[in-house]
Design a protein around this motif. Sequence first.
Motif, mmCIF file in Angstrom:
data_model
loop_
_atom_site.group_PDB
_atom_site.id
_atom_site.type_symbol
_atom_site.label_atom_id
_atom_site.label_comp_id
_atom_site.label_asym_id
_atom_site.label_seq_id
_atom_site.Cartn_x
_atom_site.Cartn_y
_atom_site.Cartn_z
ATOM 1 N N LYS A 4 1.203 -1.387 0.168
ATOM 2 C CA LYS A 4 0.714 0.203 -0.191
ATOM 3 C C LYS A 4 1.100 1.535 -0.011
ATOM 4 O O LYS A 4 1.984 1.302 1.042
ATOM 5 N N THR A 19 -1.598 1.127 -4.904
ATOM 6 C CA THR A 19 -0.543 0.056 -4.225
ATOM 7 C C THR A 19 0.268 0.129 -5.367
ATOM 8 O O THR A 19 0.268 0.468 -6.529
ATOM 9 N N GLU A 33 9.584 -2.616 7.098
ATOM 10 C CA GLU A 33 8.453 -1.923 7.006
ATOM 11 C C GLU A 33 8.370 -0.809 7.692
ATOM 12 O O GLU A 33 9.024 -0.232 9.147
ATOM 13 N N ARG A 132 4.014 1.346 2.680
ATOM 14 C CA ARG A 132 3.863 0.168 4.132
ATOM 15 C C ARG A 132 5.806 -0.089 4.296
ATOM 16 O O ARG A 132 5.770 -0.354 5.189
ATOM 17 N N SER A 345 2.732 5.494 9.184
ATOM 18 C CA SER A 345 2.352 4.815 8.371
ATOM 19 C C SER A 345 1.769 4.158 8.578
ATOM 20 O O SER A 345 0.800 3.656 7.532
ATOM 21 N N ALA A 346 1.200 3.424 9.897
ATOM 22 C CA ALA A 346 0.068 2.737 9.841
ATOM 23 C C ALA A 346 -1.265 3.519 9.129
ATOM 24 O O ALA A 346 -1.463 2.845 9.178
ATOM 25 N N SER A 347 -0.939 4.210 8.962
ATOM 26 C CA SER A 347 -2.153 4.749 8.753
ATOM 27 C C SER A 347 -3.057 4.889 7.241
ATOM 28 O O SER A 347 -3.911 4.450 6.676
ATOM 29 N N ASP A 349 -2.740 0.881 6.465
ATOM 30 C CA ASP A 349 -3.474 0.563 6.174
ATOM 31 C C ASP A 349 -5.020 0.106 6.499
ATOM 32 O O ASP A 349 -5.747 -0.235 5.634
ATOM 33 N N ALA A 350 -5.630 2.089 6.668
ATOM 34 C CA ALA A 350 -6.702 2.450 6.383
ATOM 35 C C ALA A 350 -7.087 2.310 5.648
ATOM 36 O O ALA A 350 -8.672 2.954 5.024
ATOM 37 N N THR A 351 -6.373 2.740 4.033
ATOM 38 C CA THR A 351 -6.559 3.086 2.842
ATOM 39 C C THR A 351 -7.174 1.797 2.183
ATOM 40 O O THR A 351 -6.618 0.375 2.900
#
Length: 352
Positions: A4, A19, A33, A132, A345-347, A349-351
Motif C-alpha cells: 500500500k 498499490t 516495514e 508501507r 505509516s500505519a495510517s 493500513d486504513a486505505t
Amino acid sequence: MQVKAYGAHSADRPLEAITIERRETGPRDVAIEIAYCGVCHSDLHTVRSEWGGTVFPCVPGHEIVGTVTSVGAEVTRFKIGDTVGVGCMVDSCQHCGSCHDDLEQYCENGFTGTYNAPTADAPGHTLGGYSRAITVDEHFVLSIRHAPEQLAAVAPLLCAGITTYSPLRHWNAGPGKKVGVVGIGGLGHMAIKIAHAMGAQVVAFTSTPAKRQDAIDLGADSTVVSREPEEMAAHNGTFDLIIDTVAASHDLDAYVNLLKRDGALVMLGVPEHPHPSPNIGSMIFGRKTIAGSLIGGIAETQEMLDFCAEHGIVSDIEMIDIQQIDEAYGRMERSGVRYRFVIDSASLDATA
C-alpha cells in the motif's frame, strides 16, 4: 510484493491511495516495514513537477524509519527486527572517485534517488517512503540508535539532519567558531540544534521577529532580524561560517559582509529564480567563499545519526496520517508547520 502506498498520477491531481510493487529481497537487500516517513519540501516540488522531470505515478518520501523484516543471504550489517533508516539515496555507481570517498551524493554517474529516479524495478522509476514497505541495498540502509519513543522525530534527520550536519562538519563548526543560520524552518531548526551541540556560538537569522524566542529555545545564542540593517551591521566581519537554508532568491551580499576573512557562506536551498549576483569585490578582499552542499554520504549520514542519538537531537515534528498529506502540503507552502511533518505509516493500513 504488493504494498500500500500514497502517490500522484499527475501534477494537477491530489495524492491518493495506490498499490505498488516492491522487489523481493535479493542477496544484498534489506526489506523494511516503514513506521514513519518525514515530509520534505522536495516531495511537494516533485509531485507537482515544479522542477520538471517528474515520472508518474510518483510516490514521494525520503525520510524513512522502520523495522527490518527480511535480509538477503549476503547481508552482514542488519538482521530481522533492527530499527533502520533510509534517506535520499538508494543506490549509486559505487565505483567512481566520489563513491570511493564515501561521497555517494556526488556520484559522478549520478546517485539513484529514493523516488523519481530510474531503476530496473517496476514501474521503471523509484517509489519512495509514502508506502508501507521498501526494499533497499544494504549499503544504503542506516542504523537507528535513538530510543523507540523518538523514532518519528528521527525521520527528518535522514534529509534535514544530514543536509545541515554535512556542511557544519565539513567547515569545522565547533568551539571557538561563530556560526550563523539563515532561516528557521525544517532545515534551519536542525542546523541550530546541531551547531549548538558541536559547541559553536550560534546566531540565528530570521525575517520574522516572532521567531526570536523559537531560535533561542532551539539552541541559538542570539538572533538577528535580517530586515533590520543595524542588527545586521553589528555583526559585520565576525562569522566563520553561515549556513543559508532559504530556498527563495535573496541578497547574498548582506551575509558575505558578515563573514570574517576566509569565512564561508554555504547555500543549501535551490531558489526558483537565481539570487542577485554577489559583489565579487567583498569576496576578493576577504578571501571569502560562497559554496554549496548537498545532503551527505552514507558514512557521514550514519555519523550524523550517531551524533544526534548521543546528544538527544531529533526534529521538532507534527505527526499526521497519510490522508492529511494534501492539507500538510498547503500548510508547508504557507510555512505553517514547526518544523516538520511526519507521516504515521500505519495510517496507510486504513486505505482501500
